[in-house]
Scaffold this motif. Structure first.
Motif, short mmCIF file in Angstrom:
data_model
loop_
_atom_site.label_atom_id
_atom_site.label_comp_id
_atom_site.label_asym_id
_atom_site.label_seq_id
_atom_site.Cartn_x
_atom_site.Cartn_y
_atom_site.Cartn_z
N ILE A 1 -6.45 1.31 13.05
CA ILE A 1 -5.08 1.53 12.61
C ILE A 1 -4.82 3.01 12.34
N ASP A 2 -3.57 3.32 12.05
CA ASP A 2 -3.09 4.64 11.60
C ASP A 2 -3.21 5.70 12.69
N PHE A 3 -2.09 5.98 13.33
CA PHE A 3 -2.06 6.92 14.46
C PHE A 3 -1.26 8.18 14.13
N THR A 4 -1.11 8.45 12.83
CA THR A 4 -0.33 9.59 12.39
C THR A 4 -0.88 10.91 12.93
N LEU A 5 -2.21 11.03 12.99
CA LEU A 5 -2.84 12.29 13.40
C LEU A 5 -3.20 12.33 14.88
N ALA A 6 -2.86 11.29 15.62
CA ALA A 6 -3.23 11.24 17.05
C ALA A 6 -2.73 12.47 17.79
N LYS A 7 -3.56 12.93 18.73
CA LYS A 7 -3.24 14.14 19.50
C LYS A 7 -3.25 13.85 20.99
N ILE B 1 -5.98 11.02 21.78
CA ILE B 1 -7.15 10.71 20.97
C ILE B 1 -6.65 10.29 19.59
N HIS B 2 -7.43 9.46 18.91
CA HIS B 2 -7.02 8.97 17.59
C HIS B 2 -7.09 10.08 16.55
N TYR B 3 -8.20 10.79 16.53
CA TYR B 3 -8.40 11.98 15.69
C TYR B 3 -8.57 11.68 14.21
N ASP B 4 -8.71 10.41 13.85
CA ASP B 4 -8.90 10.08 12.43
C ASP B 4 -9.70 8.78 12.30
N VAL B 5 -10.77 8.66 13.10
CA VAL B 5 -11.60 7.46 13.06
C VAL B 5 -12.49 7.55 11.82
N ARG B 6 -12.10 6.83 10.79
CA ARG B 6 -12.84 6.80 9.53
C ARG B 6 -12.89 5.36 9.04
N PRO B 7 -13.83 5.04 8.14
CA PRO B 7 -13.94 3.65 7.66
C PRO B 7 -12.63 3.06 7.15
N LYS B 8 -11.81 3.84 6.48
CA LYS B 8 -10.57 3.31 5.92
C LYS B 8 -9.56 2.92 6.99
N ASN B 9 -9.75 3.41 8.21
CA ASN B 9 -8.82 3.11 9.30
C ASN B 9 -9.35 2.05 10.26
N HIS C 1 6.41 9.93 16.46
CA HIS C 1 5.12 10.23 17.10
C HIS C 1 4.20 9.01 17.06
N GLU C 2 4.06 8.40 15.88
CA GLU C 2 3.16 7.25 15.77
C GLU C 2 3.66 6.09 16.63
N GLY D 1 0.82 -1.21 0.00
CA GLY D 1 0.00 0.00 0.00
C GLY D 1 0.85 1.25 0.00
N ARG D 2 0.17 2.38 -0.15
CA ARG D 2 0.85 3.67 -0.11
C ARG D 2 -0.08 4.68 0.55
N GLY D 3 0.45 5.40 1.51
CA GLY D 3 -0.31 6.43 2.19
C GLY D 3 0.21 7.81 1.85
N SER D 4 -0.30 8.82 2.56
CA SER D 4 0.10 10.20 2.27
C SER D 4 1.54 10.48 2.67
N HIS D 5 2.10 9.66 3.58
CA HIS D 5 3.45 9.92 4.07
C HIS D 5 4.46 8.87 3.60
N GLY D 6 4.02 7.87 2.83
CA GLY D 6 4.96 6.86 2.38
C GLY D 6 4.29 5.53 2.11
N ARG D 7 5.11 4.52 1.92
CA ARG D 7 4.61 3.20 1.55
C ARG D 7 4.42 2.30 2.78
N VAL D 8 3.64 1.23 2.57
CA VAL D 8 3.45 0.21 3.59
C VAL D 8 3.86 -1.13 2.99
N PHE D 9 4.64 -1.89 3.75
CA PHE D 9 5.16 -3.17 3.27
C PHE D 9 4.72 -4.30 4.20
N LYS D 10 4.63 -5.48 3.61
CA LYS D 10 4.47 -6.71 4.37
C LYS D 10 5.80 -7.45 4.31
N ALA D 11 6.23 -8.00 5.44
CA ALA D 11 7.51 -8.70 5.46
C ALA D 11 7.45 -9.83 6.49
#
Length: 221
Positions: A145-151, A123-131, A47-48, A14-24
């Protein structure tokens, strides 16, 4: 990627706004992992990782394993979450309507995850279906998932934001999108409607001060 020791069989998934995601594969611990990249954003990766480390262990949150830097990018290594998101984007992208009882169970598990995050001071601050990930159709497999925007919790960033997003998620799952009014949503259980309405009315203070309080309201007979 060959220098990402000890990880093997690295594959971009996958690829997000800040970079790629890998499985290993991690042969040392005999497990598959997800490796999330933060291109030239070391602060975001730290931060994450800090947020994930702070919430500890929860069946509804991915576990943090490690972090490292390579070729100018920062990476965090975490539990590989199998499954798919409950939606492709935000609350306004139409999706399949789901059974109300199933939707409530998914929402309760999301709230369990949020409770762990809140109790760690964020707080998570980005609770959306994609997460919100789920394996098959089993609500017990939900992972937030995804804690990039957590505050950090503060007067500006309160748990109410996450609780309202959890309520929006429940409506989204039941209705297939988030309507302008709950009058457009068919509820089988009036208690569910009342609970969600009370959260989404934007009253201050909210009727529930914590994720666990909202869980109890949704569970009440």
């Amino acid at each position: 990627m060959k220098d990402w020791k000890p990880y093997e069989h690295v594959k971009q998934i996958g690829r997000g706004s800040h970079g790629r995601v890998f499985k290993a594969y991690d042969p040392v611990h005999d497990r598959w992992v997800a490796i999330k990249e933060a291109v030239k954003r070391e602060k975001d990766a730290r931060h994450e990782a800090m947020v994930m480390k702070s919430y500890g262990s929860s069946p509804f949150l991915p576990e943090l394993y490690d972090s490292f830097a390579y070729d100018g990018s920062s990476f965090i290594v975490m539990e590989y979450v199998e499954g798919h998101p409950v939606g492709k984007g935000d609350f306004h992208r139409e999706a399949e309507k789901r059974e109300e009882e199933w939707s409530v169970q998914v929402t309760i598990h999301v709230l369990e995850a949020l409770a762990a995050i809140h109790e760690s001071g964020y707080i998570h601050y980005d609770v959306r279906p994609k997460n919100i990930m789920i394996k098959g159709e089993d609500p017990a497999t939900v992972k937030v998932i995804d804690f990039t925007l957590a505050k950090r919790i503060s007067e500006r960033f309160t748990v109410g934001r996450d609780l309202q997003d959890a309520a929006r998620l429940c409506v989204f799952l039941i209705h297939g999108c988030l309507p302008d009014s709950l009058d457009n949503v068919e509820f089988r259980n009036e208690r569910v409607r009342t609970t969600l309405e009370s959260i989404l009315e934007n009253k201050d203070p909210l009727p529930y001060s914590s994720a666990r309080g909202m869980i109890e309201a949704l569970k009440e007979e």
